[in-house]
Design a protein around this motif. Sequence first.
Motif, PDB file in Angstrom:
ATOM      1  N   PRO A   6       5.624 -20.686  25.410  1.00  0.00           N
ATOM      2  CA  PRO A   6       7.085 -20.767  25.236  1.00  0.00           C
ATOM      3  C   PRO A   6       7.568 -22.211  25.322  1.00  0.00           C
ATOM      4  CG  PRO A   6       6.512 -18.988  26.725  1.00  0.00           C
ATOM      5  CD  PRO A   6       5.252 -19.753  26.480  1.00  0.00           C
ATOM      6  N   GLY A   7       8.401 -22.590  24.366  1.00  0.00           N
ATOM      7  CA  GLY A   7       8.903 -23.951  24.332  1.00  0.00           C
ATOM      8  C   GLY A   7      10.175 -24.118  25.125  1.00  0.00           C
ATOM      9  N   TRP A   8      10.909 -25.192  24.824  1.00  0.00           N
ATOM     10  CA  TRP A   8      12.173 -25.435  25.511  1.00  0.00           C
ATOM     11  C   TRP A   8      13.115 -24.276  25.233  1.00  0.00           C
ATOM     12  CZ3 TRP A   8      12.432 -31.087  23.343  1.00  0.00           C
ATOM     13  CH2 TRP A   8      11.530 -31.886  24.049  1.00  0.00           C
ATOM     14  N   SER A   9      13.746 -23.766  26.250  1.00  0.00           N
ATOM     15  CA  SER A   9      14.556 -22.554  26.123  1.00  0.00           C
ATOM     16  C   SER A   9      15.713 -22.723  25.145  1.00  0.00           C
ATOM     17  CB  SER A   9      15.088 -22.137  27.496  1.00  0.00           C
ATOM     18  OG  SER A   9      15.847 -23.190  28.068  1.00  0.00           O
ATOM     19  N   PHE A  10      16.323 -23.911  25.096  1.00  0.00           N
ATOM     20  CA  PHE A  10      17.478 -24.103  24.235  1.00  0.00           C
ATOM     21  C   PHE A  10      17.103 -24.214  22.754  1.00  0.00           C
ATOM     22  CE2 PHE A  10      16.098 -28.299  25.581  1.00  0.00           C
ATOM     23  CZ  PHE A  10      16.123 -29.047  24.420  1.00  0.00           C
ATOM     24  N   LEU A  11      15.801 -24.352  22.444  1.00  0.00           N
ATOM     25  CA  LEU A  11      15.363 -24.399  21.048  1.00  0.00           C
ATOM     26  C   LEU A  11      14.930 -23.029  20.541  1.00  0.00           C
ATOM     27  CD1 LEU A  11      13.241 -27.699  20.926  1.00  0.00           C
ATOM     28  CD2 LEU A  11      15.577 -27.336  20.106  1.00  0.00           C
ATOM     29  N   ASP A  12      14.565 -22.155  21.464  1.00  0.00           N
ATOM     30  CA  ASP A  12      14.078 -20.819  21.092  1.00  0.00           C
ATOM     31  C   ASP A  12      12.918 -20.909  20.100  1.00  0.00           C
ATOM     32  OD1 ASP A  12      13.991 -18.060  21.190  1.00  0.00           O
ATOM     33  OD2 ASP A  12      15.364 -17.806  19.496  1.00  0.00           O
ATOM     34  N   ARG A  13      11.962 -21.793  20.411  1.00  0.00           N
ATOM     35  CA  ARG A  13      10.784 -21.985  19.562  1.00  0.00           C
ATOM     36  C   ARG A  13       9.530 -22.003  20.434  1.00  0.00           C
ATOM     37  NH1 ARG A  13      10.153 -22.106  14.169  1.00  0.00           N
ATOM     38  NH2 ARG A  13       8.719 -23.857  14.378  1.00  0.00           N
ATOM     39  N   LYS A  14       8.421 -21.532  19.878  1.00  0.00           N
ATOM     40  CA  LYS A  14       7.128 -21.695  20.536  1.00  0.00           C
ATOM     41  C   LYS A  14       6.683 -23.149  20.411  1.00  0.00           C
ATOM     42  CE  LYS A  14       5.418 -17.015  19.582  1.00  0.00           C
ATOM     43  NZ  LYS A  14       4.347 -16.239  18.901  1.00  0.00           N
ATOM     44  N   LYS A  15       5.865 -23.590  21.373  1.00  0.00           N
ATOM     45  CA  LYS A  15       5.335 -24.950  21.331  1.00  0.00           C
ATOM     46  C   LYS A  15       3.835 -24.917  21.081  1.00  0.00           C
ATOM     47  CE  LYS A  15       4.626 -27.560  24.992  1.00  0.00           C
ATOM     48  NZ  LYS A  15       4.797 -28.432  26.170  1.00  0.00           N
ATOM     49  N   ASP A  16       3.382 -25.743  20.154  1.00  0.00           N
ATOM     50  CA  ASP A  16       1.967 -25.865  19.828  1.00  0.00           C
ATOM     51  C   ASP A  16       1.274 -26.629  20.954  1.00  0.00           C
ATOM     52  OD1 ASP A  16      -0.533 -26.374  18.815  1.00  0.00           O
ATOM     53  OD2 ASP A  16       0.155 -27.136  16.882  1.00  0.00           O
ATOM     54  N   ILE A  17       0.334 -26.003  21.630  1.00  0.00           N
ATOM     55  CA  ILE A  17      -0.393 -26.655  22.727  1.00  0.00           C
ATOM     56  C   ILE A  17      -1.874 -26.802  22.385  1.00  0.00           C
ATOM     57  CG2 ILE A  17       1.204 -25.898  24.518  1.00  0.00           C
ATOM     58  CD1 ILE A  17      -0.821 -23.668  25.205  1.00  0.00           C
ATOM     59  N   SER A  18      -2.193 -26.762  21.087  1.00  0.00           N
ATOM     60  CA  SER A  18      -3.595 -26.833  20.671  1.00  0.00           C
ATOM     61  C   SER A  18      -4.202 -28.211  20.888  1.00  0.00           C
ATOM     62  CB  SER A  18      -3.728 -26.443  19.195  1.00  0.00           C
ATOM     63  OG  SER A  18      -2.977 -27.324  18.374  1.00  0.00           O
ATOM     64  N   ASN A  19      -3.342 -29.243  20.977  1.00  0.00           N
ATOM     65  CA  ASN A  19      -3.856 -30.593  21.232  1.00  0.00           C
ATOM     66  C   ASN A  19      -4.120 -30.740  22.723  1.00  0.00           C
ATOM     67  OD1 ASN A  19      -3.971 -33.548  21.699  1.00  0.00           O
ATOM     68  ND2 ASN A  19      -3.421 -33.664  19.543  1.00  0.00           N
ATOM     69  N   PHE A  20      -5.346 -30.461  23.116  1.00  0.00           N
ATOM     70  CA  PHE A  20      -5.718 -30.427  24.536  1.00  0.00           C
ATOM     71  C   PHE A  20      -5.455 -31.764  25.211  1.00  0.00           C
ATOM     72  CE2 PHE A  20      -8.932 -31.409  27.750  1.00  0.00           C
ATOM     73  CZ  PHE A  20      -8.704 -30.398  28.673  1.00  0.00           C
ATOM     74  N   GLU A  21      -5.797 -32.855  24.530  1.00  0.00           N
ATOM     75  CA  GLU A  21      -5.689 -34.177  25.142  1.00  0.00           C
ATOM     76  C   GLU A  21      -4.238 -34.505  25.495  1.00  0.00           C
ATOM     77  OE1 GLU A  21      -7.917 -38.376  24.356  1.00  0.00           O
ATOM     78  OE2 GLU A  21      -6.760 -37.593  22.681  1.00  0.00           O
ATOM     79  N   TRP A  22      -3.313 -34.245  24.553  1.00  0.00           N
ATOM     80  CA  TRP A  22      -1.914 -34.543  24.836  1.00  0.00           C
ATOM     81  C   TRP A  22      -1.391 -33.660  25.960  1.00  0.00           C
ATOM     82  CZ3 TRP A  22       1.866 -37.787  24.778  1.00  0.00           C
ATOM     83  CH2 TRP A  22       3.170 -37.339  24.974  1.00  0.00           C
ATOM     84  N   ARG A  23      -1.665 -32.372  25.915  1.00  0.00           N
ATOM     85  CA  ARG A  23      -1.181 -31.456  26.946  1.00  0.00           C
ATOM     86  C   ARG A  23      -1.707 -31.862  28.323  1.00  0.00           C
ATOM     87  NH1 ARG A  23      -3.389 -26.300  28.441  1.00  0.00           N
ATOM     88  NH2 ARG A  23      -4.792 -26.501  26.659  1.00  0.00           N
ATOM     89  N   PHE A  24      -2.969 -32.240  28.371  1.00  0.00           N
ATOM     90  CA  PHE A  24      -3.591 -32.608  29.642  1.00  0.00           C
ATOM     91  C   PHE A  24      -2.929 -33.844  30.238  1.00  0.00           C
ATOM     92  CE2 PHE A  24      -6.624 -35.037  32.130  1.00  0.00           C
ATOM     93  CZ  PHE A  24      -7.090 -34.094  33.015  1.00  0.00           C
ATOM     94  N   TRP A  25      -2.827 -34.916  29.434  1.00  0.00           N
ATOM     95  CA  TRP A  25      -2.301 -36.161  29.975  1.00  0.00           C
ATOM     96  C   TRP A  25      -0.802 -36.098  30.210  1.00  0.00           C
ATOM     97  CZ3 TRP A  25      -5.561 -38.944  32.303  1.00  0.00           C
ATOM     98  CH2 TRP A  25      -6.876 -39.048  31.852  1.00  0.00           C
ATOM     99  N   TYR A  26      -0.081 -35.339  29.420  1.00  0.00           N
ATOM    100  CA  TYR A  26       1.360 -35.175  29.632  1.00  0.00           C
ATOM    101  C   TYR A  26       1.612 -34.534  31.001  1.00  0.00           C
ATOM    102  CZ  TYR A  26       6.211 -33.802  28.662  1.00  0.00           C
ATOM    103  OH  TYR A  26       7.576 -33.641  28.708  1.00  0.00           O
ATOM    104  N   GLU A  27       0.857 -33.499  31.299  1.00  0.00           N
ATOM    105  CA  GLU A  27       1.019 -32.819  32.589  1.00  0.00           C
ATOM    106  C   GLU A  27       0.524 -33.688  33.750  1.00  0.00           C
ATOM    107  OE1 GLU A  27      -1.065 -29.164  32.084  1.00  0.00           O
ATOM    108  OE2 GLU A  27       0.462 -28.268  30.770  1.00  0.00           O
ATOM    109  N   LEU A  28      -0.565 -34.440  33.508  1.00  0.00           N
ATOM    110  CA  LEU A  28      -1.094 -35.288  34.580  1.00  0.00           C
ATOM    111  C   LEU A  28      -0.136 -36.420  34.903  1.00  0.00           C
ATOM    112  CD1 LEU A  28      -3.529 -35.835  36.449  1.00  0.00           C
ATOM    113  CD2 LEU A  28      -4.389 -37.402  34.720  1.00  0.00           C
TER     114      LEU A  28
END
Length: 528
Positions: A64-86
């Motif tokens: 689930p993406g940002w609630s105000f956009l009502d869109r799913k978020k692509d999280i297939s890019n493992f590297e970006w998701r990992f470092w963004y959260e870290l």
Amino acid sequence: MREEKKQQNVLSSGCPMTIYPPLPLLELLSYTVVTLGVIGYITFCVLRSSLVDVDALNPYDFEPGWSFLDRKKDISNFEWRFWYELFLAIYPWYIGHVILGKLAEWTFSQYRKVAFIVYSLICLSNVMGWRIICLIFAHSFISFVSSKLKSKKLVWIVSLFLLTTLNFEPGISWIKSLTDDKDEEQTFYLFIFALALSNIRYTSFALEKCGAVDDKTSTRTESDNQEYTADSLVDLALYIFYLPLFFTGPILTYDLFSKQFAMKLKWTKERIVLNALNILRMLFWALLNELLLHYLYFGALQQNRTVVASASLYTVAGIGYWQGQFFMNKYLVMFGLPSNIAKIDNFDPPKGPKCIAYIYLYSDMWKYFDCGLYRFLKRYIYVPLGGSQAGLLWQTIGSVCCFVFIFYWHGAEYYIFLWVLLNFVGVTMEGLGKYCSKLPMISKFQTETISPVSVRRLHAALSVPIFLTSAFAIFCFFGGHDVGYVFFIRLIIEGWPVSWLSLSVFLYCPIQIAMEINRRQMLKQKTS
């Protein structure tokens, strides 16, 4: 007329810093219109496919993406998701580092090194655990001991052996056993990434201790040898575990790190404002990346071979284009945020990646995407083997050794091999073109037979196949050899020769735009 002749001589030299002549305004405008039109259309195609094909994509590639956009978020890019959260998790530690650094600089500067080391170890132990910290220090200590014999060959042997433990069994299984984290994949990735970057650092430290070959990019002088040799384990620990640059870099070779650490710059209002603006700029790009992932599902689309095989050529081209742009934006944040934290400590880390839209020569991609890694390769591998001053043979051998190291350092897998091989082919083709341009017959043709503007058009046309080679190399790097093969089939084999000619025309236009941007940037630098 004199200026035109001067431009001809510059062009015929084959120099990578060629300042090309300006094109007629109408011609340049037509290239701009075509480039923007094509980018706009292929972006629309990716957006349309993201809407139409979303149900056919892997549901685990979304959240689930940002609630105000009502869109799913692509999280297939493992590297970006990992470092963004870290980065979100360790940002409070960065704030603490900045506060500690300024207190140490202003009140107890003689203990600044120790303060940085202790604080970094506390943070890293909290994030990664003490076991992996001990392993990194053990690797670094082994390299430190090897440098005592003042043998660069021995340092390289030890460094490559330690790198081998990250690439093959039983080293991989043993590293995995160091974590009791439930999310083994993410923790293992962090461990391997940290160990690989540490390998670059302790190798640089040890080679400097052995007396690395100086080159034009070095600011080191003979009087500085004692300062930069730095035979202390405290210096090594500071270099390895320095918190802002520890996780993602950018890479700062030890000769620069040691000199910059000793620098004392005045903490002015202008510096504070500039650094704050740069940090805000990185946060803007991070949020823009997140916004893109809510609308353009290029990552999830790329991983579905069925969708890619059935999509239009424009959609396939758009997926490739946005993968490249996102990759650049991703590392802009991953390098930029830590760099700006380090600048508060008076460091001047390598600049982040140059926008790939401005790059049409793949040798420039290596120079300007990861400047720190490029300097490491040049200083410790390419120049010691002779570099460009030792003739074509040793220049080629130096390039081969650099690419072999890149292959091994990135993990020694098949898709990495294809990426490196295609990179080497592209860079070699480019170098061969520069060599041929110096031959008397070709040089005479460029300087006496055709105009400088025609030379620019010719060089742009010859850059197209090299640019394509580099593009397919990137596709292999992003999605593996299977994805690279699908892109090659769709964009080149199917629809031949129409698809090839169309792609060549579409690439020729942005190459001319890139030439124009580089021309104006170099003229600005020349006059400033």
